[in-house]
Design an enzyme around this catalytic site. Sequence first.
Site, short mmCIF file in Angstrom:
data_model
loop_
_atom_site.label_atom_id
_atom_site.label_comp_id
_atom_site.label_asym_id
_atom_site.label_seq_id
_atom_site.Cartn_x
_atom_site.Cartn_y
_atom_site.Cartn_z
N LYS A 41 0.85 -1.20 0.00
CA LYS A 41 0.00 0.00 0.00
C LYS A 41 0.88 1.25 0.00
CE LYS A 41 -0.27 -0.39 5.02
NZ LYS A 41 -1.08 -0.83 6.16
N TYR A 264 13.01 30.58 8.36
CA TYR A 264 11.78 31.18 8.90
C TYR A 264 11.78 31.15 10.42
CZ TYR A 264 9.88 30.74 4.19
OH TYR A 264 9.68 30.84 2.84
C1 LIG Z 1 -0.27 -1.73 6.88
C2 LIG Z 1 -0.78 -2.99 7.39
C3 LIG Z 1 0.07 -4.08 7.56
C4 LIG Z 1 1.58 -4.00 7.43
O1 LIG Z 1 2.12 -3.52 8.64
P1 LIG Z 1 3.70 -3.35 8.88
O2 LIG Z 1 3.79 -2.91 10.28
O3 LIG Z 1 4.17 -2.29 7.93
O4 LIG Z 1 4.32 -4.65 8.62
C5 LIG Z 1 -0.49 -5.30 7.91
N1 LIG Z 1 -1.83 -5.40 8.09
C6 LIG Z 1 -2.66 -4.37 7.96
C7 LIG Z 1 -4.13 -4.56 8.20
C8 LIG Z 1 -2.17 -3.12 7.62
O5 LIG Z 1 -3.00 -2.09 7.52
#
Ligand SMILES: *Cc1c(COP(=O)(O)O)cnc(C)c1O
Length: 374
Positions: A41, A264
Amino acid sequence: MNNIDVSQLRAWAEIDLNALRKNVQFAIKQAKGAGVMAVVKAGAYGHGLDAVCAVFEKEAIAFWAVANIGEARRIAAMGTKHQIFILGPTFPAEREEIIAQGWTCFVCDWQELDDFDARAQALGKKAKLHIALNSGMGRGGFLPEEICQEFDRLKQYSQLNIEGLGSHLPVADDDLDFTRQQIDCFCYVWETISTPLNLCYAHLSNSEGLLDYQIDGVNLVRPGLMLYGYDPKGIPNASLMPALTLKSRITAIQNLPVGHGISYGRTFVTQRPTRVATVGIGYADGYSRQVSGQGAEVWLERQQQRCSILGRVTMDQIMIDITDVNVNDCPEEGDIVELVGAHISAEEVARKANTIVWDILTGIGPRVTRVYKD
Ligand SMILES: *Cc1c(COP(=O)(O)O)cnc(C)c1O
């Protein structure tokens, strides 16, 4: 993989495809026979969805996990042989496409189930779903008691292939007792409903779950962060290789007298005659403004030396102190600066920004060219 000339770039991220390959192979090994759902993702955690998927595609993963159908479409367009899982939840308007494409997703409540069933009926297809169990995350899903008492209701849906049960671990890295309780709860629900519902997938481990917990009976894992080379505990892990290096260049150099403000808010004022380099990256590129005033440092590649950031991070530029840099090897305009990488870890930047590595990686913006190396 892509031969980009970086000489004219102000900010770019070099991504080591071999590191990604090693990491996913390690995750597969660590899963000990359980299937791996590669979590890609958010543009593969900022590394670039297409290039990362091209690497993982060739490995023995079982599923892709994405956050929404835009990401699912992009993976489907690559012509993958692996299944696509949407971590969801989904909007009603997205569901026809999900069903038609044969993607799998989490369902969180009865209304969603009803709607999926009706839409699948209309399409004359089956919808592939996994039950989201809220075992402690509080981000949606069925409560354990609810699903254990009412799972019979799931059998009424003629158009749904309910194939799995999944949950999520919110404190796997810092509350072992809570996480153990969650695992027990998950296993209890699985034992209660998996046989009557004929479920085949059980999953609840993120990277931290996969690295540090032995969970019997679970046959699918969902690692994200570790695929990109980081241990969720924020410590180096010899089995993982961070794949990303964020770089920029010195764009200007100036000598400032004592008592001169920088950036800034004039939160930093020179205490000595100071040689200052301007670097072509800022918070619009995803280099967090939150590191301002926190003693954050960058790495000069040619001089092999750390330098402090002076004053606030601006939208497109930062200023660094090069007064003490080796005079025989003076920094020049065009010199390369590492912001995140082997010398300045993502964990270090995350600490300075009072955030987590996930946020640092996914924050790297579209203005930063991704350059892939194999
Ligand atoms: C993002 C996500 C993961 C992956 O988690 P990591 O800590 O990056 O390994 C696994 N399961 C779900 C439901 C997630 O949203």
